[in-house]
Write an enzyme that holds these catalytic residues in place. Structure first.
Site, PDB file in Angstrom:
ATOM      1  CG  ASP A  35     -49.937 -12.275 -74.534  1.00  0.00           C
ATOM      2  OD1 ASP A  35     -49.041 -11.800 -74.767  1.00  0.00           O
ATOM      3  OD2 ASP A  35     -49.838 -13.789 -74.888  1.00  0.00           O
ATOM      4  CD  GLN A  54     -38.054  -8.268 -78.600  1.00  0.00           C
ATOM      5  OE1 GLN A  54     -36.812  -8.199 -77.628  1.00  0.00           O
ATOM      6  NE2 GLN A  54     -38.791  -8.095 -79.039  1.00  0.00           N
ATOM      7  CG  HIS A 103     -44.621  -6.864 -77.836  1.00  0.00           C
ATOM      8  ND1 HIS A 103     -43.830  -7.763 -78.587  1.00  0.00           N
ATOM      9  CD2 HIS A 103     -44.535  -8.323 -76.618  1.00  0.00           C
ATOM     10  CE1 HIS A 103     -42.942  -9.041 -78.573  1.00  0.00           C
ATOM     11  NE2 HIS A 103     -43.196  -8.809 -76.404  1.00  0.00           N
ATOM     12  CG  HIS A 113     -46.111  -7.919 -71.921  1.00  0.00           C
ATOM     13  ND1 HIS A 113     -46.629  -8.758 -72.563  1.00  0.00           N
ATOM     14  CD2 HIS A 113     -44.740  -8.252 -73.252  1.00  0.00           C
ATOM     15  CE1 HIS A 113     -45.779 -10.053 -73.530  1.00  0.00           C
ATOM     16  NE2 HIS A 113     -44.696  -9.346 -73.067  1.00  0.00           N
TER      17      HIS A 113
HETATM   18  P1  5GP Z   1     -42.451 -11.535 -75.348  1.00  0.00           P
HETATM   19  O1  5GP Z   1     -42.114 -13.018 -74.784  1.00  0.00           O
HETATM   20  O2  5GP Z   1     -42.402 -11.262 -76.980  1.00  0.00           O
HETATM   21  O3  5GP Z   1     -42.190 -10.150 -74.843  1.00  0.00           O
HETATM   22  O4  5GP Z   1     -44.465 -11.237 -75.580  1.00  0.00           O
HETATM   23  C1  5GP Z   1     -45.093 -12.803 -76.634  1.00  0.00           C
HETATM   24  C2  5GP Z   1     -46.444 -12.177 -76.132  1.00  0.00           C
HETATM   25  O5  5GP Z   1     -46.674 -12.265 -77.653  1.00  0.00           O
HETATM   26  C3  5GP Z   1     -46.301 -13.879 -75.998  1.00  0.00           C
HETATM   27  O6  5GP Z   1     -47.101 -13.545 -74.432  1.00  0.00           O
HETATM   28  C4  5GP Z   1     -47.390 -14.499 -76.378  1.00  0.00           C
HETATM   29  O7  5GP Z   1     -48.215 -15.297 -75.454  1.00  0.00           O
HETATM   30  C5  5GP Z   1     -48.053 -13.591 -77.213  1.00  0.00           C
HETATM   31  N1  5GP Z   1     -48.472 -13.918 -78.076  1.00  0.00           N
HETATM   32  C6  5GP Z   1     -47.266 -14.450 -79.656  1.00  0.00           C
HETATM   33  N2  5GP Z   1     -48.371 -15.121 -80.462  1.00  0.00           N
HETATM   34  C7  5GP Z   1     -49.998 -14.006 -81.065  1.00  0.00           C
HETATM   35  C8  5GP Z   1     -50.702 -14.608 -81.331  1.00  0.00           C
HETATM   36  O8  5GP Z   1     -50.233 -15.047 -82.562  1.00  0.00           O
HETATM   37  N3  5GP Z   1     -51.250 -13.776 -80.971  1.00  0.00           N
HETATM   38  C9  5GP Z   1     -52.059 -13.343 -79.761  1.00  0.00           C
HETATM   39  N4  5GP Z   1     -52.701 -12.397 -79.136  1.00  0.00           N
HETATM   40  N5  5GP Z   1     -50.232 -13.184 -79.039  1.00  0.00           N
HETATM   41  C10 5GP Z   1     -50.000 -13.668 -79.173  1.00  0.00           C
END
Ligand code: 5GP
Ligand code: ZN
Length: 114
Positions: free
Chosen positions: A30, A94, A100, A102
């Site tokens: 991440d 989200q 995804h 985590h």
């Molecule tokens: P969500 O909030 O949707 O559960 O998690 C999305 C995750 O994707 C976040 O923890 C964020 O830091 C990660 N993320 C967003 N854009 C990128 C990216 O371009 N590269 C990587 N490695 N992680 C990303």
């Protein structure tokens, strides 16, 4: 072709720090880690969220979950423990609509989560 940030990572258009890859699944660090070890495990095929998964996704999501212990071993946290989180929808915050998982570890995690 999906115009989605994680699809672009799968295609190599955006670089990522990969920890595991096979024909169906990719795991990468991440960009904004919330724990010493924080990896995202995704299917290469675009599925927007758990709410959008159907019976046709059972095999890929089963495979993805079975890959997680191997990811944890590679991160050195299989024994110490880790948390697997799938944020789904607004209350879970989200932000990326490509499903995804985590994988968080490397420190004592609190329960309940925030
Ligand atoms: P969500 O909030 O949707 O559960 O998690 C999305 C995750 O994707 C976040 O923890 C964020 O830091 C990660 N993320 C967003 N854009 C990128 C990216 O371009 N590269 C990587 N490695 N992680 C990303
Ligand atoms: Zn996608």
């Amino acid at each position: 072709m999906e115009d989605c940030i994680f699809c672009r990572i799968v295609r190599g258009e955006i670089p990522s720090d990969k920890v595991y890859e096979d024909d169906r699944v990719l795991a990468f660090r991440d960009i904004n880690p919330q724990a010493p070890q924080h990896v995202l495990v995704i299917p290469k095929r675009h599925i927007a969220s758990l709410n959008d998964a159907g019976a046709e996704d059972a095999e890929i999501l089963g495979h993805l979950q079975l890959v997680i212990p191997e990811v944890a071993r590679r991160l050195g946290i299989a024994g110490s423990g880790y948390r697997v989180v799938v944020n789904t929808g607004p209350d879970a915050q989200q932000t990326v609509f490509h499903i995804h998982y985590h994988v968080l570890g490397g420190r004592q995690l609190q329960w309940p989560p925030g």
